[in-house]
Motif scaffolding. Structure first.
Motif, PDB file in Angstrom:
ATOM      1  N   GLN A  18      10.751 -14.313  23.037  1.00  0.00           N
ATOM      2  CA  GLN A  18      11.199 -14.345  21.649  1.00  0.00           C
ATOM      3  C   GLN A  18       9.989 -14.443  20.724  1.00  0.00           C
ATOM      4  O   GLN A  18       9.093 -15.251  20.934  1.00  0.00           O
ATOM      5  CB  GLN A  18      12.136 -15.519  21.388  1.00  0.00           C
ATOM      6  CG  GLN A  18      12.608 -15.614  19.938  1.00  0.00           C
ATOM      7  CD  GLN A  18      13.710 -16.629  19.752  1.00  0.00           C
ATOM      8  OE1 GLN A  18      14.885 -16.325  19.749  1.00  0.00           O
ATOM      9  NE2 GLN A  18      13.324 -17.892  19.607  1.00  0.00           N
ATOM     10  N   PHE A  19       9.984 -13.588  19.701  1.00  0.00           N
ATOM     11  CA  PHE A  19       8.934 -13.582  18.687  1.00  0.00           C
ATOM     12  C   PHE A  19       9.576 -13.972  17.366  1.00  0.00           C
ATOM     13  O   PHE A  19      10.607 -13.418  16.974  1.00  0.00           O
ATOM     14  CB  PHE A  19       8.309 -12.192  18.576  1.00  0.00           C
ATOM     15  CG  PHE A  19       7.350 -12.024  17.428  1.00  0.00           C
ATOM     16  CD1 PHE A  19       6.019 -12.354  17.578  1.00  0.00           C
ATOM     17  CD2 PHE A  19       7.789 -11.553  16.200  1.00  0.00           C
ATOM     18  CE1 PHE A  19       5.126 -12.201  16.523  1.00  0.00           C
ATOM     19  CE2 PHE A  19       6.907 -11.398  15.142  1.00  0.00           C
ATOM     20  CZ  PHE A  19       5.573 -11.723  15.306  1.00  0.00           C
ATOM     21  N   THR A  20       8.972 -14.929  16.653  1.00  0.00           N
ATOM     22  CA  THR A  20       9.498 -15.347  15.357  1.00  0.00           C
ATOM     23  C   THR A  20       8.370 -15.420  14.336  1.00  0.00           C
ATOM     24  O   THR A  20       7.219 -15.689  14.678  1.00  0.00           O
ATOM     25  CB  THR A  20      10.187 -16.725  15.440  1.00  0.00           C
ATOM     26  OG1 THR A  20       9.273 -17.683  15.996  1.00  0.00           O
ATOM     27  CG2 THR A  20      11.436 -16.657  16.297  1.00  0.00           C
ATOM     28  N   ALA A  21       8.724 -15.156  13.092  1.00  0.00           N
ATOM     29  CA  ALA A  21       7.793 -15.276  11.961  1.00  0.00           C
ATOM     30  C   ALA A  21       8.573 -15.883  10.801  1.00  0.00           C
ATOM     31  O   ALA A  21       9.623 -15.351  10.421  1.00  0.00           O
ATOM     32  CB  ALA A  21       7.229 -13.921  11.570  1.00  0.00           C
ATOM     33  N   PRO A  22       8.106 -16.996  10.224  1.00  0.00           N
ATOM     34  CA  PRO A  22       8.890 -17.693   9.201  1.00  0.00           C
ATOM     35  C   PRO A  22       9.017 -16.916   7.899  1.00  0.00           C
ATOM     36  O   PRO A  22      10.048 -16.995   7.233  1.00  0.00           O
ATOM     37  CB  PRO A  22       8.123 -18.998   8.991  1.00  0.00           C
ATOM     38  CG  PRO A  22       6.717 -18.676   9.390  1.00  0.00           C
ATOM     39  CD  PRO A  22       6.839 -17.697  10.514  1.00  0.00           C
ATOM     40  N   LEU A  73       2.805 -10.861   7.744  1.00  0.00           N
ATOM     41  CA  LEU A  73       3.342 -12.131   8.209  1.00  0.00           C
ATOM     42  C   LEU A  73       2.588 -13.265   7.537  1.00  0.00           C
ATOM     43  O   LEU A  73       1.370 -13.375   7.668  1.00  0.00           O
ATOM     44  CB  LEU A  73       3.235 -12.219   9.731  1.00  0.00           C
ATOM     45  CG  LEU A  73       3.888 -11.058  10.492  1.00  0.00           C
ATOM     46  CD1 LEU A  73       3.804 -11.294  11.989  1.00  0.00           C
ATOM     47  CD2 LEU A  73       5.325 -10.841  10.056  1.00  0.00           C
ATOM     48  N   CYS A  74       3.330 -14.095   6.814  1.00  0.00           N
ATOM     49  CA  CYS A  74       2.725 -15.138   5.982  1.00  0.00           C
ATOM     50  C   CYS A  74       2.982 -16.511   6.575  1.00  0.00           C
ATOM     51  O   CYS A  74       3.911 -16.713   7.353  1.00  0.00           O
ATOM     52  CB  CYS A  74       3.310 -15.090   4.563  1.00  0.00           C
ATOM     53  SG  CYS A  74       3.300 -13.458   3.789  1.00  0.00           S
ATOM     54  N   SER A  75       2.167 -17.456   6.153  1.00  0.00           N
ATOM     55  CA  SER A  75       2.397 -18.845   6.508  1.00  0.00           C
ATOM     56  C   SER A  75       3.625 -19.341   5.751  1.00  0.00           C
ATOM     57  O   SER A  75       3.901 -18.909   4.631  1.00  0.00           O
ATOM     58  CB  SER A  75       1.176 -19.679   6.141  1.00  0.00           C
ATOM     59  OG  SER A  75       1.371 -21.033   6.454  1.00  0.00           O
ATOM     60  N   ALA A  76       4.390 -20.215   6.357  1.00  0.00           N
ATOM     61  CA  ALA A  76       5.622 -20.707   5.744  1.00  0.00           C
ATOM     62  C   ALA A  76       5.332 -21.414   4.426  1.00  0.00           C
ATOM     63  O   ALA A  76       4.425 -22.237   4.333  1.00  0.00           O
ATOM     64  CB  ALA A  76       6.339 -21.648   6.699  1.00  0.00           C
ATOM     65  N   SER A 116       2.901 -27.243   3.554  1.00  0.00           N
ATOM     66  CA  SER A 116       1.595 -26.973   2.969  1.00  0.00           C
ATOM     67  C   SER A 116       1.357 -25.491   2.739  1.00  0.00           C
ATOM     68  O   SER A 116       0.638 -25.100   1.822  1.00  0.00           O
ATOM     69  CB  SER A 116       0.491 -27.514   3.890  1.00  0.00           C
ATOM     70  OG  SER A 116       0.491 -26.810   5.125  1.00  0.00           O
ATOM     71  N   GLY A 117       1.963 -24.622   3.574  1.00  0.00           N
ATOM     72  CA  GLY A 117       1.730 -23.194   3.440  1.00  0.00           C
ATOM     73  C   GLY A 117       0.368 -22.756   3.926  1.00  0.00           C
ATOM     74  O   GLY A 117      -0.031 -21.610   3.746  1.00  0.00           O
ATOM     75  N   THR A 118      -0.384 -23.673   4.553  1.00  0.00           N
ATOM     76  CA  THR A 118      -1.731 -23.349   5.020  1.00  0.00           C
ATOM     77  C   THR A 118      -1.869 -23.523   6.531  1.00  0.00           C
ATOM     78  O   THR A 118      -2.953 -23.375   7.066  1.00  0.00           O
ATOM     79  CB  THR A 118      -2.774 -24.233   4.320  1.00  0.00           C
ATOM     80  OG1 THR A 118      -2.468 -25.611   4.576  1.00  0.00           O
ATOM     81  CG2 THR A 118      -2.769 -23.991   2.816  1.00  0.00           C
ATOM     82  N   GLU A 143       2.045 -18.389  11.079  1.00  0.00           N
ATOM     83  CA  GLU A 143       2.508 -17.067  10.644  1.00  0.00           C
ATOM     84  C   GLU A 143       3.423 -16.409  11.672  1.00  0.00           C
ATOM     85  O   GLU A 143       4.290 -15.615  11.322  1.00  0.00           O
ATOM     86  CB  GLU A 143       1.322 -16.129  10.384  1.00  0.00           C
ATOM     87  CG  GLU A 143       0.427 -16.550   9.244  1.00  0.00           C
ATOM     88  CD  GLU A 143      -0.795 -17.293   9.752  1.00  0.00           C
ATOM     89  OE1 GLU A 143      -1.854 -17.192   9.120  1.00  0.00           O
ATOM     90  OE2 GLU A 143      -0.691 -17.959  10.809  1.00  0.00           O
ATOM     91  N   TRP A 144       3.230 -16.729  12.951  1.00  0.00           N
ATOM     92  CA  TRP A 144       4.050 -16.129  14.001  1.00  0.00           C
ATOM     93  C   TRP A 144       4.016 -17.011  15.244  1.00  0.00           C
ATOM     94  O   TRP A 144       3.141 -17.852  15.376  1.00  0.00           O
ATOM     95  CB  TRP A 144       3.563 -14.714  14.341  1.00  0.00           C
ATOM     96  CG  TRP A 144       2.105 -14.645  14.739  1.00  0.00           C
ATOM     97  CD1 TRP A 144       1.046 -14.481  13.906  1.00  0.00           C
ATOM     98  CD2 TRP A 144       1.564 -14.763  16.058  1.00  0.00           C
ATOM     99  NE1 TRP A 144      -0.129 -14.483  14.622  1.00  0.00           N
ATOM    100  CE2 TRP A 144       0.156 -14.644  15.943  1.00  0.00           C
ATOM    101  CE3 TRP A 144       2.125 -14.931  17.321  1.00  0.00           C
ATOM    102  CZ2 TRP A 144      -0.693 -14.702  17.047  1.00  0.00           C
ATOM    103  CZ3 TRP A 144       1.283 -14.988  18.427  1.00  0.00           C
ATOM    104  CH2 TRP A 144      -0.111 -14.860  18.273  1.00  0.00           C
TER     105      TRP A 144
END
Length: 202
Positions: free
Chosen positions: A151-155, A179-182, A186-188, A192-193
């Motif tokens: 399974q591959f996920t990206a927020p 693909l971005c950080s959630a 913090s978003g940092t 990303e995945w």
């Protein structure tokens, strides 16, 4: 052997084929001196399954299942897109100390079959082109029972490029998603995945 190695990878899922990973490593190659380089390896007796199932790829908007897109695509590609450079050093006989990852820009691309306007799927695609982020889930199960499941996920994935094509007379919409950080938290962080493997289906 390769010392001080860094690298990147691409994962390819094509309909009807076995999924695969393409690795690209950068490092300092040491000459092989005749020592044993291969160890005894055991293999799982389960047969890998070709790509193809009803819920293989899905994109969820606003965290609700009511805004879910399951595109009809023949190929999905995840590109880790690491930038690898050599680090020079005057204290190295070769002038190079090791390789280092200096940047990354992971993307997910897929060639979705175009859908009619006014449909739920078209509404989801409209949201996507309007810069709304989507959570991505990509499942590669065995289709029944336990087995090699991935399974591959990206927020958060955001559309960065859209082109059009033709597949056997059918219009396709070719998506490239960054693909971005959630953004929650913090978003940092390095989120990303994510890849997960397990013996049972997801």
């Amino acid at each position: 052997t390769m010392s001080g190695t860094a690298g990147t990878m691409r994962v390819l899922w094509r309909a009807g084929e076995l999924s695969r990973i393409e690795w690209d490593f950068t490092g300092m190659l040491s000459a092989i001196d005749g020592q044993q380089t291969m160890l005894t390896t055991s293999y799982d007796d389960l047969t890998p399954k070709a790509v193809g199932q009803s819920d293989f790829l899905s994109l969820v908007f606003d965290g609700t299942s009511t805004q879910t897109l399951t595109p009809k695509a023949t190929e999905v590609v995840f590109d880790m897109a690491n930038t690898v450079n050599y680090l020079d050093s005057v204290n190295s006989a070769t002038g190079v100390a090791h390789a280092v990852i200096t940047d990354r820009a992971p993307t997910l691309t897929f060639d979705a079959e175009a859908v009619a306007t006014g449909t739920e799927a078209n509404h989801a695609l409209t949201m996507l082109t309007n810069a709304d982020k989507a959570a991505v889930t990509l499942k590669h199960d065995t289709g029944g029972g336990n087995g090699n499941a991935c399974q591959f996920t990206a927020p958060e994935a955001q559309l960065v490029n859209l082109t059009y094509g033709d597949r056997n007379g059918v219009i396709t919409e070719n998506y490239t998603m960054r693909l971005c950080s959630a953004s929650t938290g913090s978003g940092t962080s390095d989120d990303e995945w994510k890849f997960e493997w397990q013996s049972a289906n997801f």
